[in-house]
Design a protein around this motif. Structure first.
Motif, PDB file in Angstrom:
ATOM      1  N   ARG A 247      44.459  -8.929 -33.572  1.00 43.17           N
ATOM      2  CA  ARG A 247      44.015  -9.880 -34.593  1.00 43.17           C
ATOM      3  C   ARG A 247      44.223  -9.325 -36.002  1.00 43.17           C
ATOM      4  NH1 ARG A 247      37.911 -12.403 -35.117  1.00 43.17           N
ATOM      5  NH2 ARG A 247      38.352 -13.823 -36.855  1.00 43.17           N
ATOM      6  N   ILE A 248      43.983  -8.044 -36.187  1.00 44.11           N
ATOM      7  CA  ILE A 248      44.227  -7.415 -37.489  1.00 44.11           C
ATOM      8  C   ILE A 248      45.701  -7.528 -37.848  1.00 44.11           C
ATOM      9  CG2 ILE A 248      44.281  -5.215 -38.725  1.00 44.11           C
ATOM     10  CD1 ILE A 248      41.741  -4.427 -37.176  1.00 44.11           C
ATOM     11  N   TYR A 249      46.545  -7.252 -36.878  1.00 43.60           N
ATOM     12  CA  TYR A 249      47.985  -7.293 -37.135  1.00 43.60           C
ATOM     13  C   TYR A 249      48.419  -8.698 -37.567  1.00 43.60           C
ATOM     14  CZ  TYR A 249      52.961  -6.362 -36.499  1.00 43.60           C
ATOM     15  OH  TYR A 249      54.315  -6.202 -36.714  1.00 43.60           O
ATOM     16  N   GLN A 250      47.969  -9.698 -36.831  1.00 43.18           N
ATOM     17  CA  GLN A 250      48.355 -11.068 -37.160  1.00 43.18           C
ATOM     18  C   GLN A 250      47.803 -11.496 -38.524  1.00 43.18           C
ATOM     19  OE1 GLN A 250      47.938 -14.034 -34.039  1.00 43.18           O
ATOM     20  NE2 GLN A 250      48.038 -12.452 -32.471  1.00 43.18           N
TER      21      GLN A 250
ATOM     22  N   TYR B 200      32.397   4.119 -42.615  1.00 42.17           N
ATOM     23  CA  TYR B 200      32.755   2.737 -42.906  1.00 42.17           C
ATOM     24  C   TYR B 200      33.432   2.043 -41.720  1.00 42.17           C
ATOM     25  CZ  TYR B 200      31.791   4.363 -47.643  1.00 42.17           C
ATOM     26  OH  TYR B 200      31.197   4.900 -48.742  1.00 42.17           O
ATOM     27  N   ILE B 201      34.622   2.462 -41.386  1.00 43.32           N
ATOM     28  CA  ILE B 201      35.376   1.767 -40.332  1.00 43.32           C
ATOM     29  C   ILE B 201      35.038   2.388 -38.983  1.00 43.32           C
ATOM     30  CG2 ILE B 201      37.654   1.110 -39.499  1.00 43.32           C
ATOM     31  CD1 ILE B 201      38.674   1.366 -42.359  1.00 43.32           C
ATOM     32  N   LYS B 202      34.356   1.600 -38.160  1.00 41.47           N
ATOM     33  CA  LYS B 202      33.926   2.066 -36.845  1.00 41.47           C
ATOM     34  C   LYS B 202      34.886   1.563 -35.762  1.00 41.47           C
ATOM     35  CE  LYS B 202      29.859   3.591 -38.425  1.00 41.47           C
ATOM     36  NZ  LYS B 202      29.395   4.989 -38.376  1.00 41.47           N
ATOM     37  N   THR B 203      35.059   2.388 -34.750  1.00 37.51           N
ATOM     38  CA  THR B 203      35.829   1.977 -33.580  1.00 37.51           C
ATOM     39  C   THR B 203      34.878   1.462 -32.505  1.00 37.51           C
ATOM     40  OG1 THR B 203      37.560   3.611 -33.997  1.00 37.51           O
ATOM     41  CG2 THR B 203      37.422   2.724 -31.767  1.00 37.51           C
TER      42      THR B 203
ATOM     43  N   ALA C 218      35.965  -5.640 -44.437  1.00 37.20           N
ATOM     44  CA  ALA C 218      34.824  -5.614 -45.356  1.00 37.20           C
ATOM     45  C   ALA C 218      34.270  -7.010 -45.627  1.00 37.20           C
ATOM     46  CB  ALA C 218      35.235  -4.948 -46.668  1.00 37.20           C
ATOM     47  N   SER C 219      35.128  -8.017 -45.628  1.00 38.83           N
ATOM     48  CA  SER C 219      34.666  -9.375 -45.904  1.00 38.83           C
ATOM     49  C   SER C 219      34.084 -10.049 -44.661  1.00 38.83           C
ATOM     50  CB  SER C 219      35.809 -10.226 -46.471  1.00 38.83           C
ATOM     51  OG  SER C 219      36.895 -10.284 -45.567  1.00 38.83           O
ATOM     52  N   HIS C 220      34.154  -9.379 -43.520  1.00 40.61           N
ATOM     53  CA  HIS C 220      33.559  -9.895 -42.277  1.00 40.61           C
ATOM     54  C   HIS C 220      32.728  -8.778 -41.643  1.00 40.61           C
ATOM     55  CE1 HIS C 220      37.092 -12.494 -42.913  1.00 40.61           C
ATOM     56  NE2 HIS C 220      36.385 -13.428 -42.322  1.00 40.61           N
ATOM     57  N   ARG C 221      31.777  -8.275 -42.422  1.00 41.76           N
ATOM     58  CA  ARG C 221      30.991  -7.125 -41.957  1.00 41.76           C
ATOM     59  C   ARG C 221      30.268  -7.448 -40.650  1.00 41.76           C
ATOM     60  NH1 ARG C 221      27.693  -4.977 -47.118  1.00 41.76           N
ATOM     61  NH2 ARG C 221      26.905  -3.526 -45.546  1.00 41.76           N
ATOM     62  N   GLY C 222      30.341  -6.482 -39.711  1.00 44.17           N
ATOM     63  CA  GLY C 222      29.697  -6.654 -38.425  1.00 44.17           C
ATOM     64  C   GLY C 222      30.569  -7.310 -37.379  1.00 44.17           C
ATOM     65  N   HIS C 223      31.663  -7.955 -37.803  1.00 47.17           N
ATOM     66  CA  HIS C 223      32.565  -8.609 -36.857  1.00 47.17           C
ATOM     67  C   HIS C 223      33.580  -7.593 -36.327  1.00 47.17           C
ATOM     68  CE1 HIS C 223      31.812 -13.039 -38.011  1.00 47.17           C
ATOM     69  NE2 HIS C 223      30.841 -12.293 -38.501  1.00 47.17           N
ATOM     70  N   VAL C 224      33.854  -7.666 -35.051  1.00 48.46           N
ATOM     71  CA  VAL C 224      34.826  -6.762 -34.434  1.00 48.46           C
ATOM     72  C   VAL C 224      36.186  -7.459 -34.395  1.00 48.46           C
ATOM     73  CG1 VAL C 224      35.432  -5.425 -32.391  1.00 48.46           C
ATOM     74  CG2 VAL C 224      33.023  -5.727 -33.026  1.00 48.46           C
TER      75      VAL C 224
ATOM     76  N   GLY D  18      38.049  -3.033 -30.575  1.00 53.62           N
ATOM     77  CA  GLY D  18      38.726  -3.058 -31.854  1.00 53.62           C
ATOM     78  C   GLY D  18      37.972  -2.279 -32.918  1.00 53.62           C
ATOM     79  N   TYR D  19      37.923  -2.826 -34.149  1.00 55.28           N
ATOM     80  CA  TYR D  19      37.349  -2.113 -35.287  1.00 55.28           C
ATOM     81  C   TYR D  19      36.432  -3.047 -36.063  1.00 55.28           C
ATOM     82  CZ  TYR D  19      41.431   0.786 -34.239  1.00 55.28           C
ATOM     83  OH  TYR D  19      42.368   1.538 -33.591  1.00 55.28           O
ATOM     84  N   ARG D  20      35.453  -2.424 -36.737  1.00 54.59           N
ATOM     85  CA  ARG D  20      34.559  -3.206 -37.582  1.00 54.59           C
ATOM     86  C   ARG D  20      34.003  -2.320 -38.683  1.00 54.59           C
ATOM     87  NH1 ARG D  20      29.553  -3.758 -33.351  1.00 54.59           N
ATOM     88  NH2 ARG D  20      28.691  -1.667 -33.636  1.00 54.59           N
ATOM     89  N   ILE D  21      33.466  -2.974 -39.726  1.00 53.35           N
ATOM     90  CA  ILE D  21      32.704  -2.296 -40.760  1.00 53.35           C
ATOM     91  C   ILE D  21      31.272  -2.787 -40.641  1.00 53.35           C
ATOM     92  CG2 ILE D  21      32.278  -2.192 -43.257  1.00 53.35           C
ATOM     93  CD1 ILE D  21      35.210  -2.023 -43.719  1.00 53.35           C
ATOM     94  N   GLU D  22      30.348  -1.839 -40.580  1.00 52.22           N
ATOM     95  CA  GLU D  22      28.928  -2.207 -40.414  1.00 52.22           C
ATOM     96  C   GLU D  22      28.401  -2.881 -41.691  1.00 52.22           C
ATOM     97  OE1 GLU D  22      27.368  -2.083 -37.750  1.00 52.22           O
ATOM     98  OE2 GLU D  22      28.515  -0.710 -36.494  1.00 52.22           O
TER      99      GLU D  22
END
Length: 231
Positions: free
Chosen positions: A182-185, A219-222, A171-177, A227-231
């Protein structure tokens, strides 16, 4: 924030002056603490959440100038200095030590009260801006980082710490995949192991809690293969 939630620390070695200030502040609904010298004031600041300090300059044990310097080393609370000295140089000295305002004795209690209200309003606006900066709003979804709280419309959503960490990151990096690795780390604070499956399970749980239709998430797009992102 209501007035009754404000706490004012009055620091003066003259108990009669403390009593007068106390009465005027209490009549406005403020909670009032009292200290007879700078050391007592510092000890109360360590123990209590104080919104404003009214601080006399001439005091035994630890004077107001030294106390103000010590306050500024640890706290951002607004400070109004009181002093019988009215020369410009004395006012400048008080203000350069970190005081926010300066009132000369003898003073009109109503004027001091007005200045106290002005400092509290300024602080309240600052807190409101800081609170807004910690809240991320995406449609009906609100992520409150300070309170570690998520709401969707009128509904509060209970998340685990890891789920909240993933949501806050996206949510704090909207549009970023973000890749699963990277999410895990970023959230687990570990080097990736079986990160793809681990993250995928948590994303699925998040969608079930956040989305009306988890199969068609708002909200959470694949991003397939990335990976994943929030628009």
């Amino acid at each position: 924030m209501s007035q009754t939630s404000f706490t004012v620390l009055v620091t003066d070695d003259d108990p009669e002056i403390r009593d007068v200030i106390h009465i005027y502040l209490r009549n406005e609904g403020y909670r009032v603490l009292e200290a007879g010298d700078g050391l007592q004031a510092l000890e109360l600041l360590r123990q209590e959440a104080v919104d404003l300090v009214i601080l006399d300059v001439m005091m035994p044990v630890l004077d107001g100038i030294k106390t103000c310097l010590r306050i500024r080393e640890q706290w951002d609370v607004p400070v109004i200095m009181l002093s019988a000295k009215g020369e410009d140089l004395d006012k400048i000295t008080g203000l350069t030590t970190g005081a926010d305002d300066y009132v000369t004795k003898p003073f009109n209690p109503l004027e001091l009260l007005a200045r106290a209200k002005a400092q509290l309003r300024r602080m309240e606006r600052l807190r409101a801006r800081m609170q807004e900066e910690t809240r991320i709003i995406i449609g009906d979804l609100v992520v409150d980082a300070e309170r570690h709280r998520v709401t969707s419309g009128d509904r509060e959503v209970a998340l685990t710490p890891l789920e909240f960490g993933i949501l806050q990151l996206l949510a704090s990096h909207r549009g970023h995949v973000f890749s699963a690795d990277r999410i895990y780390q970023s959230v687990w604070k570990e080097q990736s192991g079986y990160s793809d499956n681990t993250v995928m399970v948590h994303i699925r749980n998040l969608r079930e809690k956040l989305e009306r239709n988890p199969r068609e998430p708002l909200y959470i797009k694949t991003v397939w293969g990335v990976g994943y992102r929030i628009e």
